[in-house]
Every structure is written in structure tokens, then in C-alpha cells.
Design a protein around this motif. Structure first.
Motif, PDB file in Angstrom:
ATOM      1  N   ALA A   1       0.982  25.424  -7.197  1.00  0.00           N
ATOM      2  CA  ALA A   1       1.726  24.232  -7.623  1.00  0.00           C
ATOM      3  C   ALA A   1       2.634  23.735  -6.507  1.00  0.00           C
ATOM      4  N   LEU A   2       3.282  24.659  -5.826  1.00  0.00           N
ATOM      5  CA  LEU A   2       4.139  24.275  -4.704  1.00  0.00           C
ATOM      6  C   LEU A   2       3.318  23.635  -3.591  1.00  0.00           C
ATOM      7  N   PHE A   3       2.123  24.170  -3.345  1.00  0.00           N
ATOM      8  CA  PHE A   3       1.233  23.577  -2.352  1.00  0.00           C
ATOM      9  C   PHE A   3       0.862  22.144  -2.744  1.00  0.00           C
ATOM     10  N   GLY A   4       0.601  21.917  -4.024  1.00  0.00           N
ATOM     11  CA  GLY A   4       0.289  20.566  -4.493  1.00  0.00           C
ATOM     12  C   GLY A   4       1.457  19.615  -4.323  1.00  0.00           C
ATOM     13  N   ILE A   5       2.657  20.085  -4.602  1.00  0.00           N
ATOM     14  CA  ILE A   5       3.841  19.238  -4.458  1.00  0.00           C
ATOM     15  C   ILE A   5       4.096  18.907  -2.991  1.00  0.00           C
ATOM     16  N   VAL A   6       3.973  19.898  -2.118  1.00  0.00           N
ATOM     17  CA  VAL A   6       4.192  19.663  -0.697  1.00  0.00           C
ATOM     18  C   VAL A   6       3.141  18.704  -0.154  1.00  0.00           C
ATOM     19  N   THR A   7       1.905  18.852  -0.598  1.00  0.00           N
ATOM     20  CA  THR A   7       0.839  17.945  -0.149  1.00  0.00           C
ATOM     21  C   THR A   7       1.134  16.510  -0.585  1.00  0.00           C
ATOM     22  N   THR A   8       1.602  16.318  -1.804  1.00  0.00           N
ATOM     23  CA  THR A   8       1.917  14.955  -2.237  1.00  0.00           C
ATOM     24  C   THR A   8       3.131  14.400  -1.497  1.00  0.00           C
ATOM     25  N   LEU A   9       4.106  15.238  -1.181  1.00  0.00           N
ATOM     26  CA  LEU A   9       5.248  14.760  -0.407  1.00  0.00           C
ATOM     27  C   LEU A   9       4.837  14.395   1.022  1.00  0.00           C
ATOM     28  N   LEU A  10       3.906  15.149   1.582  1.00  0.00           N
ATOM     29  CA  LEU A  10       3.403  14.791   2.902  1.00  0.00           C
ATOM     30  C   LEU A  10       2.643  13.477   2.869  1.00  0.00           C
ATOM     31  N   ALA A  11       1.976  13.192   1.780  1.00  0.00           N
ATOM     32  CA  ALA A  11       1.263  11.922   1.645  1.00  0.00           C
ATOM     33  C   ALA A  11       2.246  10.753   1.571  1.00  0.00           C
ATOM     34  N   VAL A  12       3.389  10.985   0.942  1.00  0.00           N
ATOM     35  CA  VAL A  12       4.375   9.911   0.819  1.00  0.00           C
ATOM     36  C   VAL A  12       5.095   9.661   2.130  1.00  0.00           C
ATOM     37  N   PHE A  13       5.508  10.735   2.803  1.00  0.00           N
ATOM     38  CA  PHE A  13       6.325  10.595   3.998  1.00  0.00           C
ATOM     39  C   PHE A  13       5.538  10.806   5.282  1.00  0.00           C
ATOM     40  N   LYS A  14       4.305  10.368   5.306  1.00  0.00           N
ATOM     41  CA  LYS A  14       3.459  10.588   6.484  1.00  0.00           C
ATOM     42  C   LYS A  14       3.953   9.874   7.679  1.00  0.00           C
TER      43      LYS A  14
ATOM     44  N   ILE B   1       0.821  -1.215   0.000  1.00  0.00           N
ATOM     45  CA  ILE B   1       0.000   0.000   0.000  1.00  0.00           C
ATOM     46  C   ILE B   1       0.851   1.260   0.000  1.00  0.00           C
ATOM     47  N   ASP B   2       2.039   1.211   0.617  1.00  0.00           N
ATOM     48  CA  ASP B   2       2.917   2.377   0.635  1.00  0.00           C
ATOM     49  C   ASP B   2       3.428   2.697  -0.767  1.00  0.00           C
ATOM     50  N   LEU B   3       3.713   1.653  -1.541  1.00  0.00           N
ATOM     51  CA  LEU B   3       4.163   1.849  -2.912  1.00  0.00           C
ATOM     52  C   LEU B   3       3.058   2.461  -3.764  1.00  0.00           C
ATOM     53  N   THR B   4       1.824   2.071  -3.512  1.00  0.00           N
ATOM     54  CA  THR B   4       0.697   2.632  -4.252  1.00  0.00           C
ATOM     55  C   THR B   4       0.534   4.109  -3.933  1.00  0.00           C
ATOM     56  N   TYR B   5       0.623   4.475  -2.660  1.00  0.00           N
ATOM     57  CA  TYR B   5       0.522   5.884  -2.286  1.00  0.00           C
ATOM     58  C   TYR B   5       1.667   6.699  -2.875  1.00  0.00           C
ATOM     59  N   SER B   6       2.854   6.111  -2.913  1.00  0.00           N
ATOM     60  CA  SER B   6       3.994   6.825  -3.490  1.00  0.00           C
ATOM     61  C   SER B   6       3.786   7.068  -4.980  1.00  0.00           C
ATOM     62  N   GLY B   7       3.263   6.087  -5.668  1.00  0.00           N
ATOM     63  CA  GLY B   7       2.995   6.241  -7.098  1.00  0.00           C
ATOM     64  C   GLY B   7       1.930   7.281  -7.365  1.00  0.00           C
ATOM     65  N   LEU B   8       0.866   7.254  -6.572  1.00  0.00           N
ATOM     66  CA  LEU B   8      -0.192   8.243  -6.740  1.00  0.00           C
ATOM     67  C   LEU B   8       0.293   9.645  -6.375  1.00  0.00           C
ATOM     68  N   ALA B   9       1.144   9.734  -5.367  1.00  0.00           N
ATOM     69  CA  ALA B   9       1.698  11.031  -4.988  1.00  0.00           C
ATOM     70  C   ALA B   9       2.602  11.566  -6.094  1.00  0.00           C
ATOM     71  N   ALA B  10       3.387  10.708  -6.706  1.00  0.00           N
ATOM     72  CA  ALA B  10       4.241  11.140  -7.813  1.00  0.00           C
ATOM     73  C   ALA B  10       3.396  11.600  -8.995  1.00  0.00           C
ATOM     74  N   LEU B  11       2.317  10.911  -9.261  1.00  0.00           N
ATOM     75  CA  LEU B  11       1.410  11.309 -10.329  1.00  0.00           C
ATOM     76  C   LEU B  11       0.769  12.667 -10.022  1.00  0.00           C
ATOM     77  N   GLY B  12       0.340  12.856  -8.791  1.00  0.00           N
ATOM     78  CA  GLY B  12      -0.254  14.126  -8.394  1.00  0.00           C
ATOM     79  C   GLY B  12       0.735  15.273  -8.465  1.00  0.00           C
ATOM     80  N   SER B  13       1.961  15.019  -8.062  1.00  0.00           N
ATOM     81  CA  SER B  13       3.004  16.037  -8.125  1.00  0.00           C
ATOM     82  C   SER B  13       3.305  16.412  -9.574  1.00  0.00           C
ATOM     83  N   GLY B  14       3.369  15.430 -10.421  1.00  0.00           N
ATOM     84  CA  GLY B  14       3.603  15.693 -11.844  1.00  0.00           C
ATOM     85  C   GLY B  14       2.477  16.494 -12.469  1.00  0.00           C
ATOM     86  N   LEU B  15       1.245  16.168 -12.117  1.00  0.00           N
ATOM     87  CA  LEU B  15       0.100  16.916 -12.644  1.00  0.00           C
ATOM     88  C   LEU B  15       0.103  18.360 -12.151  1.00  0.00           C
ATOM     89  N   ALA B  16       0.514  18.567 -10.912  1.00  0.00           N
ATOM     90  CA  ALA B  16       0.588  19.932 -10.379  1.00  0.00           C
ATOM     91  C   ALA B  16       1.618  20.754 -11.143  1.00  0.00           C
TER      92      ALA B  16
END
Length: 75
Positions: free
Chosen positions: A62-75, A3-18
């Protein structure tokens, strides 16, 4: 599936979209500002100021989106 790998992948996708969205937005602002300055050169200072403020707001979101996805990965 981990599940951690899935969240990391989704966070990377979200960061890229931002980042892609911010790039498109800033490009559109720059293009529109150049068109406006070409039509009314006497208003270039006002147009430039508005363009810089709008670009900074887009960059901030965009920076807010990137920080949010990084927080999702490293929670």
C-alpha cells in the motif's frame, strides 16, 4: 482541461484505492487470525507471527502504491 489536474485526480484515486485495499486486506487477516486462534489456542504464537508478517507485506505494498501515485503527481 488541464492535464496536470487530471493526473492529480487520477493519482488521488489510485492512492485512495491502495489504502482501501490495504485496509480490507489487513482486516481480513485479523479476522482469519482470530478465528484460527479461537479454534487452536495452542498455536496462537505461530498464527500471530504469520499475521504480523502478512500485514507488514500488505502495508508495504500500500505504501508503494501511495508513493507511486505521489511520484506521478510531482514528477
Amino acid at each position: 482541461m488541464n492535464i496536470d489536474l487530471t493526473y492529480s485526480g487520477l493519482a488521488a484515486l489510485g492512492s485512495g484505492l491502495a489504502v482501501i485495499g490495504a485496509g480490507l486486506g489487513i482486516g481480513k487477516i485479523g479476522s482469519s487470525a482470530m478465528d484460527a486462534i479461537a479454534r487452536q489456542p495452542e498455536a496462537s504464537n505461530k498464527i500471530q507471527n504469520a499475521m504480523i508478517i502478512a500485514a507488514a507485506l500488505i502495508e508495504g505494498s500500500a505504501l508503494f502504491g501511495i508513493v507511486t501515485t505521489l511520484l506521478a503527481v510531482f514528477k
